[in-house]
Write an enzyme that holds these catalytic residues in place. Structure first.
Site, PDB file in Angstrom:
ATOM      1  CG  ASP A  90      -0.275   0.058   2.517  1.00 52.64           C
ATOM      2  OD1 ASP A  90       0.962   0.237   2.548  1.00 52.64           O
ATOM      3  OD2 ASP A  90      -0.961  -0.061   3.544  1.00 52.64           O
ATOM      4  CB  SER A  91       0.210   4.677  -0.937  1.00 52.56           C
ATOM      5  OG  SER A  91      -0.826   5.104  -0.077  1.00 52.56           O
ATOM      6  N   GLY A  92       0.958   3.787   2.188  1.00 54.68           N
ATOM      7  CA  GLY A  92       1.233   4.411   3.478  1.00 54.68           C
ATOM      8  C   GLY A  92       0.232   5.501   3.817  1.00 54.68           C
ATOM      9  N   GLY A  93      -0.523   5.940   2.824  1.00 55.31           N
ATOM     10  CA  GLY A  93      -1.480   7.029   3.038  1.00 55.31           C
ATOM     11  C   GLY A  93      -2.499   6.715   4.120  1.00 55.31           C
ATOM     12  CG  PHE A  94      -5.816   3.349   5.541  1.00 58.23           C
ATOM     13  CD1 PHE A  94      -7.092   3.829   5.303  1.00 58.23           C
ATOM     14  CD2 PHE A  94      -5.612   2.501   6.631  1.00 58.23           C
ATOM     15  CE1 PHE A  94      -8.157   3.476   6.122  1.00 58.23           C
ATOM     16  CE2 PHE A  94      -6.668   2.135   7.457  1.00 58.23           C
ATOM     17  CZ  PHE A  94      -7.946   2.616   7.200  1.00 58.23           C
ATOM     18  CD  GLN A 196      -9.441   7.610  -0.873  1.00 52.82           C
ATOM     19  OE1 GLN A 196     -10.579   7.550  -0.375  1.00 52.82           O
ATOM     20  NE2 GLN A 196      -8.454   6.813  -0.469  1.00 52.82           N
ATOM     21  N   GLY A 223     -10.861   4.249   0.521  1.00 55.86           N
ATOM     22  CA  GLY A 223     -11.857   4.917   1.369  1.00 55.86           C
ATOM     23  C   GLY A 223     -13.107   4.090   1.583  1.00 55.86           C
ATOM     24  CG  ASP A 273      -6.007  -5.371   1.519  1.00 53.90           C
ATOM     25  OD1 ASP A 273      -6.579  -4.554   0.758  1.00 53.90           O
ATOM     26  OD2 ASP A 273      -5.722  -5.111   2.686  1.00 53.90           O
ATOM     27  CB  CYS A 311     -12.024 -27.366   5.836  1.00 54.82           C
ATOM     28  SG  CYS A 311     -10.637 -26.242   5.568  1.00 54.82           S
ATOM     29  CB  CYS A 313      -6.966 -25.914   6.112  1.00 56.72           C
ATOM     30  SG  CYS A 313      -7.612 -26.002   7.788  1.00 56.72           S
ATOM     31  CB  CYS A 316     -10.089 -28.830   8.726  1.00 58.49           C
ATOM     32  SG  CYS A 316     -10.797 -27.256   9.224  1.00 58.49           S
ATOM     33  CG  HIS A 342     -10.263 -23.069   9.197  1.00 56.36           C
ATOM     34  ND1 HIS A 342     -10.737 -24.055   8.351  1.00 56.36           N
ATOM     35  CD2 HIS A 342     -11.303 -22.226   9.406  1.00 56.36           C
ATOM     36  CE1 HIS A 342     -12.017 -23.818   8.086  1.00 56.36           C
ATOM     37  NE2 HIS A 342     -12.379 -22.723   8.713  1.00 56.36           N
TER      38      HIS A 342
HETATM   39 ZN   LIG Z   1      -9.889 -25.819   7.678  1.00 57.93          ZN
END
Ligand SMILES: [Zn+2]
Length: 379
Positions: A90-94, A196, A223, A273, A311, A313, A316, A342
């Site tokens: 990211d840009s760091g702005g947030f 924005q 935003g 994200d 699942c 993973c 699980c 998970h």
């Molecule tokens: Zn799982």
């Protein structure tokens, strides 16, 4: 860098493919968040095993700690953290606008005090781009001003105008560094612009129009997920997406819950994200296709089931709810590791299911079925 593979006839959803120096990203896609050059509680090996295609790093945090000299010394963020697939920063702005203290904003950028030790720093479009070049991210974000929510329209408008000017400065500096710095850690770096404009359709259109004219490699909706109601978040995507070029990738920043990802894919967003899968894991919250469950509940004390039966993973496939609940009760670190694994797997699997539905032409029925199952059991 983006190839549009197909479009869903019943919604704005798309299948696409993003190509970077460190690999190919199938879209729609979710990016685990590695704020401090680490996806919390999960090793890069495990991210790889669960099929992670790209992660996110935070410019603001990495700039303050460990600092750029460390990344320069180790040849960039990929090598430093031993992750060799794509990284978006990211840009760091947030964070500058939400975390840092006592700042003054000028045309060149923002002067702020670190949230860690109070020391003084300056971050503007040039600095943000230079940091991301030193990190060697595959996808860089232009420096922007993210107004808070709620916020009066005139202030949002000022933030949009500044975001447009900073986008221009970011793009110019990005091109300058590409032309003058042959030894960057990542050869091909893409720069995305951030739209924005709060929930104001006119401001979103103005901002998107100006950025598209400059010609970025991709576009983000910024935003959002700043405290606004869910309906407003959807509306923001609806009024922004039509102003973005169909042939380029669209990224909704900092989103969201599983059903929100499905709804935003249906509105034409390609990448996401979100810190939720790892953040809620640390509070014993588990994502399932029937909504979330909290392992601290007494009903799981003797529960022999997997976190989510079926699942694939590691958590699980190998452990019961009762055991992982015990780990939480006993304060064992392994609890955080297993639920993080998970939850991240759940998000990545959701995106795989979405892509499969788009490939099969069944996204409409997938959307209806997923939302009915996920939201019904949650309430
Ligand atoms: Zn799982």
């Amino acid at each position: 860098m983006f190839q549009l593979l197909s479009k869903d006839p019943g919604s704005e959803a798309r299948r696409g493919r993003l190509t970077t120096s460190h690999g190919v990203i199938e879209t729609p896609q979710y990016m685990p968040v590695g704020t401090q050059a680490s996806v919390k509680a999960v090793a890069p090996r495990d991210l790889d095993v669960m099929g992670t295609e790209i992660i996110l790093g935070n410019t603001y945090h990495l700039f303050l700690r460990p600092g750029l000299e460390v990344f320069r010394h180790f040849g960039g963020l990929h090598k430093f953290m031993n992750w060799h697939k794509p990284i978006l920063t990211d840009s760091g702005g947030f964070q500058v606008f939400s975390l840092a203290k006592l700042r003054s904003i000028t045309e060149e950028g923002v002067e702020f005090r670190s949230h860690l030790d109070g020391s003084k720093f300056f971050l503007g479009p040039k600095e943000a781009v230079a940091i991301q070049h030193a990190l060697g991210s595959d996808i860089l974000m232009a420096f922007d001003e993210c107004p808070p929510w709620p916020c009066e329209e005139s202030k949002v408008s000022d933030a949009v105008q500044r975001t447009i000017r900073w986008a221009r400065a970011s793009l110019d500096h990005h091109r300058h560094l590409i032309a003058t710095e042959p030894n960057r850690p990542t050869r091909e770096q893409a720069l995305f612009g951030i739209v924005q404009g709060g929930s104001h359709a006119n401001l979103r259109a103005d901002c998107a129009g100006a950025l598209v004219e400059m010609g970025f490699d991709g576009y983000a909706i910024g935003g959002v997920s700043v405290g606004e109601p869910e309906e407003e978040m959807y509306k923001t995507a609806e009024v922004t997406v039509p102003h973005l070029p169909p042939g380029q990738v669209r990224y909704a920043m900092g989103l969201g819950q599983p059903h929100q990802l499905v709804e935003l894919v249906a509105r034409g967003v390609d990448i996401f994200d979100c810190v939720l899968p790892t953040r809620v894991a640390r509070h014993a919250t588990v994502y399932t296709c029937r909504g979330t469950l909290n392992l601290r509940g007494a009903q799981y004390k003797m529960d022999p089931l997997a976190l989510e039966p079926g699942c694939g993973c590691y958590a699980c496939q190998n452990f019961t709810r009762a055991y992982i609940r015990h780990l939480f009760k006993a304060g064992e670190i392994l609890a955080l590791v297993l639920v993080s694994l998970h939850n991240l797997h759940f998000y990545l699997e959701l995106m795989r299911d979405i892509r499969k539905a788009l490939d099969d032409g069944s996204f409409g029925s997938f959307r209806t079925h997923f939302l009915a199952t996920y939201l019904q059991e949650k309430s």
